[in-house]
Enzyme design. Sequence first.
Site, short mmCIF file in Angstrom:
data_model
loop_
_atom_site.label_atom_id
_atom_site.label_comp_id
_atom_site.label_asym_id
_atom_site.label_seq_id
_atom_site.Cartn_x
_atom_site.Cartn_y
_atom_site.Cartn_z
N HIS A 84 0.80 -1.23 0.00
CA HIS A 84 0.00 0.00 0.00
C HIS A 84 0.83 1.27 0.00
CE1 HIS A 84 0.96 -0.09 4.27
NE2 HIS A 84 0.61 1.19 4.32
C1 UD1 Z 1 -2.13 5.06 6.29
C2 UD1 Z 1 -0.82 5.52 6.93
C3 UD1 Z 1 0.22 4.40 6.79
C4 UD1 Z 1 -0.31 3.07 7.31
C5 UD1 Z 1 -1.61 2.75 6.58
C6 UD1 Z 1 -2.20 1.44 7.05
C7 UD1 Z 1 -0.40 7.94 6.80
C8 UD1 Z 1 0.44 8.97 6.18
N1 UD1 Z 1 -0.30 6.69 6.28
O1 UD1 Z 1 -1.89 4.96 4.89
O2 UD1 Z 1 1.36 4.76 7.54
O3 UD1 Z 1 0.64 2.06 7.09
O4 UD1 Z 1 -2.55 3.82 6.81
O5 UD1 Z 1 -3.38 1.14 6.37
O6 UD1 Z 1 -1.12 8.22 7.73
N2 UD1 Z 1 -9.33 4.59 2.11
C9 UD1 Z 1 -10.55 3.96 2.01
N3 UD1 Z 1 -11.13 3.52 3.16
C10 UD1 Z 1 -10.56 3.70 4.38
C11 UD1 Z 1 -9.33 4.35 4.46
C12 UD1 Z 1 -8.70 4.79 3.32
O7 UD1 Z 1 -11.09 3.78 0.95
O8 UD1 Z 1 -11.16 3.27 5.38
C13 UD1 Z 1 -8.67 5.05 0.87
C14 UD1 Z 1 -8.95 6.50 0.62
O9 UD1 Z 1 -9.27 6.66 -0.70
C15 UD1 Z 1 -7.63 7.19 0.90
C16 UD1 Z 1 -6.61 6.09 0.68
O10 UD1 Z 1 -7.28 4.86 0.98
O11 UD1 Z 1 -7.42 8.27 0.08
C17 UD1 Z 1 -5.43 6.27 1.57
O12 UD1 Z 1 -5.81 6.35 2.94
P1 UD1 Z 1 -4.95 7.18 4.02
O13 UD1 Z 1 -5.46 6.97 5.38
O14 UD1 Z 1 -4.76 8.55 3.56
O15 UD1 Z 1 -3.52 6.54 3.97
P2 UD1 Z 1 -3.10 5.03 3.86
O16 UD1 Z 1 -2.55 4.85 2.50
O17 UD1 Z 1 -4.18 4.11 4.34
#
Ligand code: UD1
Length: 357
Positions: free
Chosen positions: A201
């Site tokens: 991811h």
């Molecule tokens: C985040 C953390 C990362 C951790 C990871 C575990 C930061 C900078 N990164 O990354 O360190 O290893 O979580 O999962 O905080 N999304 C969904 N549903 C959700 C959550 C996210 O669809 O419940 C999608 C959204 O479109 C979002 C993307 O995933 O834009 C990324 O989510 P985000 O929380 O920004 O960062 P992660 O890549 O999950």
Amino acid sequence: MHIIHVVGARPNFMKAAPVLAALGRFPQVKQTLVHTGQHYDANMSEIFFQQLEMPAPDLNLEVGSGSHAQQTAEIMSRLEPVLLERQPDLLLVYGDVNSTMASAVVCSKLLVRVGHVEAGLRSRDRTMPEEINRLITDQLSDLLFTPSPDGDENLAREGIAREKIHLVGNVMIDTLVRLLPRSAGHKPPGLPERYALVTLHRPSNVDDPEWLGALLRALAGVSDELKVVFPVHPRTRQRIAALGPGALPEGLSLLEPQPYLSFLALQEDATVVITDSGGIQEETSFLGVPCLTLRENTERPITVTQGTNVMIGRDLALMQKEVRRVLRGEKKKASPIPLWDGHAAERIAGIVAACGS
Ligand code: UD1
């Protein structure tokens, strides 16, 4: 003594659960749990609260997704009034996600003390958003709880006073030790005895379409020799979809993100794990399962020096070679890591409670 815990994203939940439980044994400690809402899908958040037997959050800030600046700003502006109203004595934050750093900034400006659980880890790679979050959070924290001695050394090098640093061990391993006995029946059905478990991811692996395509083809190559089981993070699913139809090579099938107990069972029985996650490098080391990390650096070097972790970087031929090595039964030797023993949260709770008395 009133403590507010802030969690936001999936790996936070496994880290906060044992600390909440350990502090719950001190009658003088009142605890409030705030969820920022950074992760909001049921299978990224709610299911973890159930399986880890965590209390439901007292408050959800519902910040959702956005750019890093937007997400960080939302967390800050929604947390500030909560802290002003509730006046905690200490805020506990976990790991390196945006929710962690944003909360530490708000707190330090309100002169509320901050404790950082999983302090001191450094990849020395400032292109990783998590590394920025680690640096800032540690600079602002009053209590820094480290999982391994390299964390203490990193903090000392950055000028953090020794008396703020407490080597306590790994809280994520506390959760693993507690729940491993319950995970057995949770493995998804129909899997062969030997398989590779894959998670991806990190922006560095999934945001560049060319590299993501190459990675998927290399994983399909692995699947010629070993079934590939690939639970897909929502961010990765979006990126794979954006590659267009037919971009997912045959031989690779995608699973939904797995609940904690299923993923633990999958890890324990895996022949090899291929990942870019931080926590999984630690969990596989504890379990003695070979781990190949698709990153050029790690903030968890102890998993390489003492655990089962092998850094693959961007060398996909090396990945194939290492998978074959595992299949031949040539496992890397690993030794138990001190203080990764299931009791880190108790040590944290003891220190925190002593501060309040
Ligand atoms: C985040 C953390 C990362 C951790 C990871 C575990 C930061 C900078 N990164 O990354 O360190 O290893 O979580 O999962 O905080 N999304 C969904 N549903 C959700 C959550 C996210 O669809 O419940 C999608 C959204 O479109 C979002 C993307 O995933 O834009 C990324 O989510 P985000 O929380 O920004 O960062 P992660 O890549 O999950």
